[in-house]
Structure formats: C-alpha cells, structure tokens
Design a protein around this motif. Structure first.
Motif, PDB file in Angstrom:
ATOM      1  N   THR A 192       0.827  -1.209   0.000  1.00 37.16           N
ATOM      2  CA  THR A 192       0.000   0.000   0.000  1.00 37.16           C
ATOM      3  C   THR A 192       0.860   1.258   0.000  1.00 37.16           C
ATOM      4  OG1 THR A 192      -1.761  -1.155   1.184  1.00 37.16           O
ATOM      5  CG2 THR A 192      -1.817   1.247   1.245  1.00 37.16           C
ATOM      6  N   ALA A 193       1.914   1.262   0.812  1.00 38.53           N
ATOM      7  CA  ALA A 193       2.820   2.419   0.847  1.00 38.53           C
ATOM      8  C   ALA A 193       3.506   2.608  -0.496  1.00 38.53           C
ATOM      9  CB  ALA A 193       3.855   2.231   1.950  1.00 38.53           C
ATOM     10  N   TYR A 194       3.939   1.521  -1.108  1.00 40.97           N
ATOM     11  CA  TYR A 194       4.577   1.611  -2.428  1.00 40.97           C
ATOM     12  C   TYR A 194       3.611   2.184  -3.457  1.00 40.97           C
ATOM     13  CZ  TYR A 194       6.545   0.300  -6.909  1.00 40.97           C
ATOM     14  OH  TYR A 194       7.003   0.340  -8.185  1.00 40.97           O
TER      15      TYR A 194
ATOM     16  N   ILE B 240       3.139   5.899  -2.927  1.00 37.41           N
ATOM     17  CA  ILE B 240       4.316   6.655  -3.386  1.00 37.41           C
ATOM     18  C   ILE B 240       4.344   6.702  -4.913  1.00 37.41           C
ATOM     19  CG2 ILE B 240       6.845   6.601  -3.520  1.00 37.41           C
ATOM     20  CD1 ILE B 240       6.785   5.527  -0.616  1.00 37.41           C
ATOM     21  N   SER B 241       4.001   5.586  -5.556  1.00 41.72           N
ATOM     22  CA  SER B 241       4.038   5.553  -7.017  1.00 41.72           C
ATOM     23  C   SER B 241       2.974   6.463  -7.648  1.00 41.72           C
ATOM     24  CB  SER B 241       3.889   4.123  -7.537  1.00 41.72           C
ATOM     25  OG  SER B 241       2.590   3.638  -7.290  1.00 41.72           O
ATOM     26  N   ARG B 242       1.913   6.761  -6.911  1.00 43.30           N
ATOM     27  CA  ARG B 242       0.847   7.630  -7.431  1.00 43.30           C
ATOM     28  C   ARG B 242       1.122   9.114  -7.194  1.00 43.30           C
ATOM     29  NH1 ARG B 242      -3.204   4.094  -4.493  1.00 43.30           N
ATOM     30  NH2 ARG B 242      -3.363   2.298  -5.854  1.00 43.30           N
TER      31      ARG B 242
END
Length: 100
Positions: free
Chosen positions: A90-92, A95-97
């Motif tokens: 979820t954190a990744y 961050i990617s968004r």
C-alpha cells in the motif's frame, strides 16, 4: 547517489540534494531490510516447526497440545507477515501515485 531498490537498478548520474542525509538513509534502509528479513525467517521457521510437530503427532510422537500451540504460533506469525506485506505494498502504491 540514489541506490537501487531490490532488483531495480539505480538511476545513473543522480545525486542526493542532501549529502549528509545519505548515511542516515542508508542506515534506515539497512535496518528496515534486516527487520523484514528477520520477520520472514522467523515466520518460515515457525511454519516448519508446526509442520514437523504435526507429522510427529501423526506418528504418535508429539502431544496434541504442543501441536496446537505450534500451529497457532505459526498462524499468528503468518498473519502478521501478511499484514506487514500489505502495508508495504500500500505504501509503495501511494508513493508511485504521487505527482512529481
């Protein structure tokens, strides 16, 4: 210089705008990596222990109580590992968004 993440190669020719933060960032990354590795290792060990005790119980060499305790411990470890994995993913994705 930015280092790679997992199998992703580092960006060539990039430098940190905060060179003094590089050592703290590397130490944090190493600590996080060590924590995740230790979590995975402990989870696998508990699963293998529960499996081994289950086989011993089928052969009549282990008590039911010990098997239940080992299986419950393995289940808790697995659920914790899955929850942590979900939080990391979820954190990744968050961050990617992010807009750059």
């Amino acid at each position: 210089m930015i280092t790679g993440i997992g199998n992703i190669a580092p960006l060539s020719g990039t430098q940190s705008i905060f060179p003094e933060a590089k050592t703290a960032e590397a130490a944090t990354g190493d600590a996080f990596s060590a924590m995740v590795t230790e979590l995975a290792t402990n989870t696998v060990a508990r699963l293998e222990n529960a499996e081994g005790l289950s086989f011993k119980a089928l052969e009549g060499e282990a008590e039911t109580r010990a098997v239940v305790d080992a299986v419950m411990s393995a289940e808790q470890s697995l659920q914790a590992a899955i929850a942590i994995r979900d939080k990391i993913v979820t954190a990744y994705l968050d961050i990617s968004r992010m807009a750059i």
